[in-house]
Design a protein around this motif. Structure first.
Motif, PDB file in Angstrom:
ATOM      1  N   VAL A 320       0.861  -1.186   0.000  1.00 32.63           N
ATOM      2  CA  VAL A 320       0.000   0.000   0.000  1.00 32.63           C
ATOM      3  C   VAL A 320       0.898   1.237   0.000  1.00 32.63           C
ATOM      4  CG1 VAL A 320      -1.741   1.294   1.314  1.00 32.63           C
ATOM      5  CG2 VAL A 320      -1.785  -1.213   1.324  1.00 32.63           C
ATOM      6  N   ALA A 321       0.541   2.242  -0.809  1.00 34.44           N
ATOM      7  CA  ALA A 321       1.292   3.517  -0.801  1.00 34.44           C
ATOM      8  C   ALA A 321       0.351   4.632  -0.370  1.00 34.44           C
ATOM      9  CB  ALA A 321       1.836   3.812  -2.194  1.00 34.44           C
ATOM     10  N   LEU A 322       0.826   5.504   0.514  1.00 35.96           N
ATOM     11  CA  LEU A 322       0.041   6.669   0.919  1.00 35.96           C
ATOM     12  C   LEU A 322       0.831   7.920   0.547  1.00 35.96           C
ATOM     13  CD1 LEU A 322      -1.825   7.208   4.277  1.00 35.96           C
ATOM     14  CD2 LEU A 322      -0.629   9.051   3.164  1.00 35.96           C
ATOM     15  N   MET A 323       0.189   8.816  -0.224  1.00 35.17           N
ATOM     16  CA  MET A 323       0.881  10.016  -0.691  1.00 35.17           C
ATOM     17  C   MET A 323       0.222  11.273  -0.164  1.00 35.17           C
ATOM     18  SD  MET A 323       1.562   9.213  -4.598  1.00 35.17           S
ATOM     19  CE  MET A 323       0.818   7.624  -4.534  1.00 35.17           C
ATOM     20  N   ALA A 324       1.032  12.234   0.273  1.00 35.04           N
ATOM     21  CA  ALA A 324       0.505  13.526   0.718  1.00 35.04           C
ATOM     22  C   ALA A 324       1.254  14.633  -0.016  1.00 35.04           C
ATOM     23  CB  ALA A 324       0.694  13.653   2.216  1.00 35.04           C
ATOM     24  N   PRO A 325       0.639  15.816  -0.185  1.00 36.76           N
ATOM     25  CA  PRO A 325       1.249  16.860  -1.031  1.00 36.76           C
ATOM     26  C   PRO A 325       2.411  17.604  -0.393  1.00 36.76           C
ATOM     27  CG  PRO A 325      -0.852  17.596  -0.156  1.00 36.76           C
ATOM     28  CD  PRO A 325      -0.693  16.178   0.274  1.00 36.76           C
ATOM     29  N   THR A 326       2.488  17.613   0.950  1.00 34.12           N
ATOM     30  CA  THR A 326       3.596  18.349   1.588  1.00 34.12           C
ATOM     31  C   THR A 326       4.367  17.406   2.506  1.00 34.12           C
ATOM     32  OG1 THR A 326       2.287  18.956   3.526  1.00 34.12           O
ATOM     33  CG2 THR A 326       2.199  20.470   1.650  1.00 34.12           C
ATOM     34  N   GLU A 327       5.629  17.753   2.730  1.00 35.81           N
ATOM     35  CA  GLU A 327       6.472  16.899   3.586  1.00 35.81           C
ATOM     36  C   GLU A 327       5.926  16.825   5.006  1.00 35.81           C
ATOM     37  OE1 GLU A 327      10.449  16.466   3.348  1.00 35.81           O
ATOM     38  OE2 GLU A 327      10.413  16.383   1.171  1.00 35.81           O
ATOM     39  N   ILE A 328       5.433  17.969   5.508  1.00 33.66           N
ATOM     40  CA  ILE A 328       4.977  17.977   6.906  1.00 33.66           C
ATOM     41  C   ILE A 328       3.781  17.038   7.079  1.00 33.66           C
ATOM     42  CG2 ILE A 328       3.460  20.027   6.741  1.00 33.66           C
ATOM     43  CD1 ILE A 328       4.592  20.843   9.520  1.00 33.66           C
ATOM     44  N   LEU A 329       2.868  17.049   6.103  1.00 37.06           N
ATOM     45  CA  LEU A 329       1.691  16.177   6.189  1.00 37.06           C
ATOM     46  C   LEU A 329       2.089  14.720   5.964  1.00 37.06           C
ATOM     47  CD1 LEU A 329      -1.287  15.835   6.573  1.00 37.06           C
ATOM     48  CD2 LEU A 329      -1.678  16.551   4.235  1.00 37.06           C
ATOM     49  N   ALA A 330       2.994  14.486   5.007  1.00 39.05           N
ATOM     50  CA  ALA A 330       3.453  13.118   4.742  1.00 39.05           C
ATOM     51  C   ALA A 330       4.145  12.560   5.994  1.00 39.05           C
ATOM     52  CB  ALA A 330       4.400  13.106   3.551  1.00 39.05           C
ATOM     53  N   GLU A 331       4.967  13.391   6.631  1.00 38.96           N
ATOM     54  CA  GLU A 331       5.665  12.931   7.846  1.00 38.96           C
ATOM     55  C   GLU A 331       4.689  12.593   8.959  1.00 38.96           C
ATOM     56  OE1 GLU A 331       9.342  15.049   9.206  1.00 38.96           O
ATOM     57  OE2 GLU A 331       9.163  15.983   7.240  1.00 38.96           O
ATOM     58  N   GLN A 332       3.656  13.437   9.051  1.00 38.62           N
ATOM     59  CA  GLN A 332       2.650  13.172  10.078  1.00 38.62           C
ATOM     60  C   GLN A 332       1.958  11.818   9.835  1.00 38.62           C
ATOM     61  OE1 GLN A 332       1.174  16.240  11.923  1.00 38.62           O
ATOM     62  NE2 GLN A 332      -0.767  15.375  12.554  1.00 38.62           N
ATOM     63  N   HIS A 333       1.617  11.550   8.560  1.00 32.61           N
ATOM     64  CA  HIS A 333       1.013  10.256   8.224  1.00 32.61           C
ATOM     65  C   HIS A 333       1.977   9.106   8.548  1.00 32.61           C
ATOM     66  CE1 HIS A 333      -2.754  11.470   6.575  1.00 32.61           C
ATOM     67  NE2 HIS A 333      -2.264  12.124   5.553  1.00 32.61           N
ATOM     68  N   PHE A 334       3.259   9.338   8.257  1.00 37.54           N
ATOM     69  CA  PHE A 334       4.282   8.309   8.510  1.00 37.54           C
ATOM     70  C   PHE A 334       4.312   7.959  10.005  1.00 37.54           C
ATOM     71  CE2 PHE A 334       8.966   7.468   9.318  1.00 37.54           C
ATOM     72  CZ  PHE A 334       8.943   6.163   8.834  1.00 37.54           C
ATOM     73  N   ILE A 335       4.327   9.017  10.845  1.00 38.15           N
ATOM     74  CA  ILE A 335       4.367   8.800  12.302  1.00 38.15           C
ATOM     75  C   ILE A 335       3.099   8.057  12.757  1.00 38.15           C
ATOM     76  CG2 ILE A 335       4.321  10.019  14.541  1.00 38.15           C
ATOM     77  CD1 ILE A 335       6.029  12.263  12.980  1.00 38.15           C
ATOM     78  N   THR A 336       1.937   8.510  12.248  1.00 30.70           N
ATOM     79  CA  THR A 336       0.659   7.893  12.645  1.00 30.70           C
ATOM     80  C   THR A 336       0.617   6.424  12.244  1.00 30.70           C
ATOM     81  OG1 THR A 336      -0.420  10.030  12.354  1.00 30.70           O
ATOM     82  CG2 THR A 336      -1.866   8.131  12.392  1.00 30.70           C
ATOM     83  N   PHE A 337       0.983   6.132  10.987  1.00 26.02           N
ATOM     84  CA  PHE A 337       0.892   4.748  10.504  1.00 26.02           C
ATOM     85  C   PHE A 337       1.924   3.839  11.189  1.00 26.02           C
ATOM     86  CE2 PHE A 337      -2.143   6.340   7.556  1.00 26.02           C
ATOM     87  CZ  PHE A 337      -2.874   5.240   7.153  1.00 26.02           C
ATOM     88  N   LYS A 338       3.086   4.402  11.532  1.00 28.66           N
ATOM     89  CA  LYS A 338       4.075   3.608  12.287  1.00 28.66           C
ATOM     90  C   LYS A 338       3.471   3.213  13.649  1.00 28.66           C
ATOM     91  CE  LYS A 338       8.700   4.522  12.747  1.00 28.66           C
ATOM     92  NZ  LYS A 338       9.603   3.578  12.081  1.00 28.66           N
ATOM     93  N   ARG A 339       2.837   4.219  14.285  1.00 28.83           N
ATOM     94  CA  ARG A 339       2.250   3.977  15.610  1.00 28.83           C
ATOM     95  C   ARG A 339       1.143   2.912  15.536  1.00 28.83           C
ATOM     96  NH1 ARG A 339       0.131   8.842  16.684  1.00 28.83           N
ATOM     97  NH2 ARG A 339      -2.055   8.271  16.729  1.00 28.83           N
ATOM     98  N   TRP A 340       0.358   2.973  14.452  1.00 24.60           N
ATOM     99  CA  TRP A 340      -0.764   2.043  14.311  1.00 24.60           C
ATOM    100  C   TRP A 340      -0.344   0.654  13.835  1.00 24.60           C
ATOM    101  CZ3 TRP A 340      -4.612   5.760  11.314  1.00 24.60           C
ATOM    102  CH2 TRP A 340      -5.220   6.622  12.246  1.00 24.60           C
ATOM    103  N   LEU A 341       0.606   0.624  12.857  1.00 23.20           N
ATOM    104  CA  LEU A 341       0.879  -0.652  12.182  1.00 23.20           C
ATOM    105  C   LEU A 341       2.041  -1.457  12.768  1.00 23.20           C
ATOM    106  CD1 LEU A 341       0.298   0.211   8.399  1.00 23.20           C
ATOM    107  CD2 LEU A 341      -1.357  -0.417  10.141  1.00 23.20           C
TER     108      LEU A 341
END
Length: 691
Positions: A320-341
């Motif tokens: 699965v790939a998740l893409m966001a338009p800005t680095e700050i938002l992408a990083e936030q998703h990265f942190i969230t998904f790491k915490r969840w997965l």
């Protein structure tokens, strides 16, 4: 007779290679293009208006006798000619003139002229009018039709373009310009014949309703707008069909991973999240690619829905790939998904444009080897990024990505043969009218329920002369254990100046609020620095965060309950709504202070008034569309929305339901009419349908 679309503009009298090049700049390559190059507005030269009846700002033909012509020395030397017609007098002013011209405008000369009457020093004046002397007893005849004013390019004059359109109109007939709307369809939707509409719009009769034409409400404009919107709809349908004709991995509904994930989550998804989750789960179990847009207001919990979709693909053994338009938002998703997965034993990889050298090579290798969950910016679209078995792409904030980028994803699917399912999320609610047109290739799900415990944000307008009071309000909120944001907005569209303003504000607030820990975040900082400041703020080690609009989307700190937005009049409604959505994420009462600089423009007043009245993103989106228009809302470049020649999404919104039905009918009953329509209207626009 040959179709005009097959005849080059060089067939017209006086069009050689040089002129053809100029015409090509405004998209005119064949004679059909010339006919569809419609006037922007019209001049009424069909009657002579008595000078005494003229209104300021009116374009008119007038006739009169010269009473005097003098060279006047003001800031610029000008020739001022006074004329009278028995009902009143008027001055004609020329800044560029010759002696011969002055001699030709002697006292007693009768002239007819055309131009815009403006208030001047001695009553009404016309600057640089078109004029000619009237000789003999019979005045020359007036025009029989309104005079068209066309869009131009350098080296093309109105006169030249009018002549070319006149020449082309003489060749207009049913076989030279086929009407691709079948008679039955035109009758059902009460549409006039194409040729009649084209003729009318190039040369409206003297009694035409100029106001109706200016507003775009005329039957002839309605006929062409309908055909253009219909074509746009067909192109999107064709795009959708071409995507649907591809194969995608069919994945059974997941059971194990979602159960573990929800158990760790700490709350139960809302009814809306469950409903949308089920729609997605069904789509993912099919062999045709899912193309689904999730619209949800700020804080409606789109990320949880996206995670459930990801788990279905991950449980089936895909990437699965998740893409966001800005680095700050992408990083936030990265942190969230790491915490969840990660507690579920799932590896999460990271890729952004700023990742360089060894780190980048390592990330690319990790993805190619099949890292199950990949999070990043649109760097994931790049050619060198190879996935092992990508089955689902989740795109956040779709309006920042173009149609073309969505298509680029197809090559990234399993073995380059299977097309990944696509889940697109937006926290910018899209008005229904726009969604019907701009996103006709997508299925839409709406998250219309906020998670329990969310409190509506109270919004107040405060003039920046009360800045000291606002700073005290921040001190009070932080003293109670809350956190606050102070947002500095764009200065004249300059990121550099905005960052400087944020730094200055940071220094001022640090000095004024000595007892508080203040952080700063702006677009010029390195991603690592931004992430560190955000982490400190999230952990509660910083009480006040001074930021630019980089925090617009996705930042989630439930303890932050106060936001100050400086110069909110510089932002659009959707952006203000996004920013305000950073507070009100916990159970405490939250406030947003719009610290504006008076005086506000009328639109500025309207915008800020709407923000104060409602927290509903869909209401705000409708109002934003009214105030700003579609291109600005959706990012013109990506959507091609402003490339409409005749149609206007706001004005013609009421046509869209009928247009959708007509598009369906055309595809089912007259499929051979589709390509000629696409060719007629979209040859110079984005090639939506040809993928």
């Amino acid at each position: 007779m040959t179709e005009l679309s097959q005849v080059s503009v060089t067939a017209l009298k006086g069009v050689g290679e040089a002129m053809a090049e100029k015409l090509a700049k405004v998209g005119l390559e064949n004679l059909q293009d010339v006919l569809f190059h419609l006037p922007l507005r019209y001049q009424d030269r069909t009657r002579v208006v008595p000078i005494g009846h003229l209104r300021p700002g009116q374009d008119a033909v007038i006739e009169g006798t010269v009473s005097c012509a003098d060279v006047v020395m003001g800031r610029r030397r000008s020739l001022v000619v006074r004329i009278q017609d028995g009902t009143g007098g008027l001055s004609l002013r020329f800044y560029h003139f010759s002696n011969a011209q002055k001699e030709g405008l002697k006292r007693g000369t009768r002239i007819r002229c055309y131009g815009e009457a403006r208030p001047g020093a001695s009553g009404l004046e016309i600057y640089h009018p078109e004029y000619r002397a009237i000789t003999g007893d019979e005045p020359p005849p007036v025009d029989e039709t309104l005079t068209p004013v066309y869009p131009l390019t350098e080296g093309l004059t109105q006169q030249r373009l009018r002549q070319l359109c006149m020449q082309t109109l003489t060749l207009l007939g049913p076989s030279s310009l086929p009407d691709w709307l079948p008679t039955e369809l035109a009758r059902d939707y009460q549409l006039a014949p194409l040729a009649d509409a084209i003729r009318y719009l190039h040369h409206p009769p003297a009694d035409a309703d100029v106001d109706e034409l200016a507003l775009g409400h005329h039957w002839a404009q309605h006929r062409l707008a309908f055909e253009e919107l219909l074509t746009h709809q067909l192109s999107q349908q064709r795009l959708r069909e071409s995507m649907r004709s591809l194969r995608a991995p069919a994945m059974p509904k997941a059971t194990k991973l979602p159960a573990k994930y929800l158990a760790n989550l700490g709350f139960t998804p809302t009814g809306a999240q469950q409903r949308v989750g089920n729609e997605i789960a069904y789509d993912l179990s099919q062999h045709e690619p899912m193309l689904r847009l999730i619209q949800g207001d700020v804080g409606a919990g789109k990320t949880v829905v996206a995670a459930l979709a990801a788990l279905q693909a991950l449980e089936a053994g895909y990437q699965v790939a998740l893409m966001a338009p800005t680095e700050i938002l992408a990083e936030q998703h990265f942190i969230t998904f790491k915490r969840w997965l990660e507690p579920l034993g799932i590896e999460v990889a990271w890729l952004a444009g700023k990742l360089k050298g060894k780190n980048r090579a390592a990330a690319l290798e990790q993805i190619a080897n099949g890292a199950p969950m990949v999070v990043g910016t649109h760097a994931l679209f790049q050619e060198e990024v190879q996935f092992k078995n990508l089955a689902l792409a989740i795109i956040d904030e779709q309006h920042r990505f173009g149609v073309q980028q969505r298509l680029a994803l197809r090559q990234k699917g399993v073995g380059g043969r299977m097309c990944p399912h696509q889940l697109i999320m937006t926290a910018t609610p899209i008005p229904r009218t726009l969604a019907m047109s701009a996103y006709a290739d997508l299925d839409t799900s709406i998250l219309d329920e906020l998670p329990p415990g969310r409190t509506p944000v109270n919004t107040v307008l405060v003039t920046d002369t009360r800045r000291v009071e606002v700073i005290e309000r921040v001190r009070g909120a932080c003293a109670e254990g809350r956190q606050a944001y102070w947002v500095c907005t764009l200065i004249e569209e300059s990121e550099e100046l905005t960052c400087q303003a944020a730094e200055t504000t940071y220094e001022d607030l640090t000095a004024a609020l000595g007892e508080l820990k203040v952080g700063l975040i702006h677009g010029r900082m390195k991603p690592v620095e931004k992430a560190a400041v955000m982490a400190e703020f999230k952990a509660g080690n910083l009480q006040l965060l001074v930021a630019t609009t980089v925090i617009e989307v996705g930042v989630d700190v439930p303890n932050a309950s106060l936001m100050i937005i400086e110069n909110p009049e510089r932002l659009g409604l959707a952006q203000l709504h996004q920013l305000r959505g950073r507070v009100g994420r916990g159970s405490a009462a939250s406030h947003c202070v719009l610290l504006y600089h008076p005086p506000l423009s009328q639109i500025g007043r309207q915008r800020l008034g709407i923000m104060r009245e409602t927290n509903d993103g869909f209401v705000i989106a409708e109002k934003d569309l009214e105030l700003r228009g579609p291109g600005e809302m959706l990012g013109t470049r990506q959507t091609g929305l402003l490339q409409f020649k005749v149609a206007d999404l706001m004005r013609d919104a009421d046509l869209l339901p009928a247009v959708r039905d007509a598009a369906q009918a055309l595809l089912e009953r007259w499929p051979d009419h589709v390509s000629p329509l696409l060719d007629r209207w979209l040859r110079h626009g984005q090639q939506y349908g040809q993928v």
